[in-house]
Design a protein around this motif. Sequence first.
Motif, PDB file in Angstrom:
ATOM      1  N   HIS A  70       0.993  -1.240  -0.023  1.00 48.69           N
ATOM      2  CA  HIS A  70      -0.087   0.091  -0.093  1.00 48.69           C
ATOM      3  C   HIS A  70       0.743   1.224   0.169  1.00 48.69           C
ATOM      4  CE1 HIS A  70      -3.889   1.669   1.658  1.00 48.69           C
ATOM      5  NE2 HIS A  70      -3.865   2.300   0.672  1.00 48.69           N
ATOM      6  N   HIS A 125      -3.391   9.571   1.264  1.00 49.98           N
ATOM      7  CA  HIS A 125      -2.592   8.494   1.845  1.00 49.98           C
ATOM      8  C   HIS A 125      -1.705   9.188   2.788  1.00 49.98           C
ATOM      9  CE1 HIS A 125      -4.213   6.104  -1.444  1.00 49.98           C
ATOM     10  NE2 HIS A 125      -3.837   5.114  -0.586  1.00 49.98           N
ATOM     11  N   TRP A 173     -13.287   6.719  -0.224  1.00 53.23           N
ATOM     12  CA  TRP A 173     -12.773   7.123   1.112  1.00 53.23           C
ATOM     13  C   TRP A 173     -13.983   7.575   1.861  1.00 53.23           C
ATOM     14  CZ3 TRP A 173      -7.459   7.710   2.986  1.00 53.23           C
ATOM     15  CH2 TRP A 173      -6.540   7.083   1.950  1.00 53.23           C
ATOM     16  N   ASP A 207      -9.532   4.900   4.195  1.00 52.15           N
ATOM     17  CA  ASP A 207      -9.136   4.289   2.791  1.00 52.15           C
ATOM     18  C   ASP A 207     -10.076   2.982   2.808  1.00 52.15           C
ATOM     19  OD1 ASP A 207      -8.221   3.108   0.342  1.00 52.15           O
ATOM     20  OD2 ASP A 207      -6.217   3.662   0.598  1.00 52.15           O
ATOM     21  N   HIS A 211      -7.375  -2.396  -1.868  1.00 52.28           N
ATOM     22  CA  HIS A 211      -5.955  -2.696  -1.869  1.00 52.28           C
ATOM     23  C   HIS A 211      -5.673  -2.374  -0.247  1.00 52.28           C
ATOM     24  CE1 HIS A 211      -5.074   1.855  -3.053  1.00 52.28           C
ATOM     25  NE2 HIS A 211      -4.984   1.652  -1.933  1.00 52.28           N
TER      26      HIS A 211
HETATM   27 MN   MN3 Z   1      -4.916   3.469  -0.759  1.00 57.19          MN
END
Ligand code: MN3
Length: 247
Positions: A70, A125, A173, A207, A211
């Motif tokens: 990630h 992120h 998100w 998130d 993934h």
């Molecule tokens: Mn992500």
Amino acid sequence: MTLSRREALKHIAVVSTLAAVPSVFAASPASSKKKADLPSLGHSPYSLPDLPYPVEALEPFIDRQTMEIHHGKHHAGYVKKLNAALKSEAAWGKQPLEVLLQSIHTLPESLQGAVRKHGGGHYNHSLFWTSLSPVSKSPDPSLARALSRDFGSVNDALQALKKEALSVFGSGWAWFVVSPFGRVSVERSINQENPVMEKQIPLLGIDVWEHAYYLKYQNRRADYLDAIFQILDWTTLSERYQAVRGA
Ligand code: MN3
């Protein structure tokens, strides 16, 4: 590439409204007032920020392999592609990332897609990693009071965030956003879009792209969210909240 006069004027108009919007990347409440017009993600070229803890530190809630991929692949990819897109955009490349995101609707078309995807990816992120901690405490009195006022209790606030996160169809998100008056509400966004693009101030983004959780939780997004709630960095979240309130 130079901005046309019309674009430049629009840009200045946007930037001038931004001065009052604090950066949520303030390092501490003490410095938050000075950070208001100095977003610490800076401008291009961007680099991948280090994780604020060892890559395996969030186990068993988030496993090492998920974190490695990630952070080291997905987040690194957003940074690389954002830099590539800004390389030939001299004027925009000098703008802080938060300004680019807040200007998303007025960016040149050639840049808009890349900032939406990779600029959003880098910002989201960077915020996400610094919202987690292997040592989760509890919100400070000021944030706890706000969450209780706006949702009923801290736990009710998390349940509202969880409900929002579960309602994201596909990749996206879920967010706590703070109004300039300190009111906290929940929002969701698709792909790498975020509240900054709507000129809102994010406090926390979760998130919910697969993934972020698929290796350990597969289709069990609710279990992943419960795990995330065990490792929220309430100290940082409280500092962010105070930075907005104190700005
Ligand atoms: Mn992500």
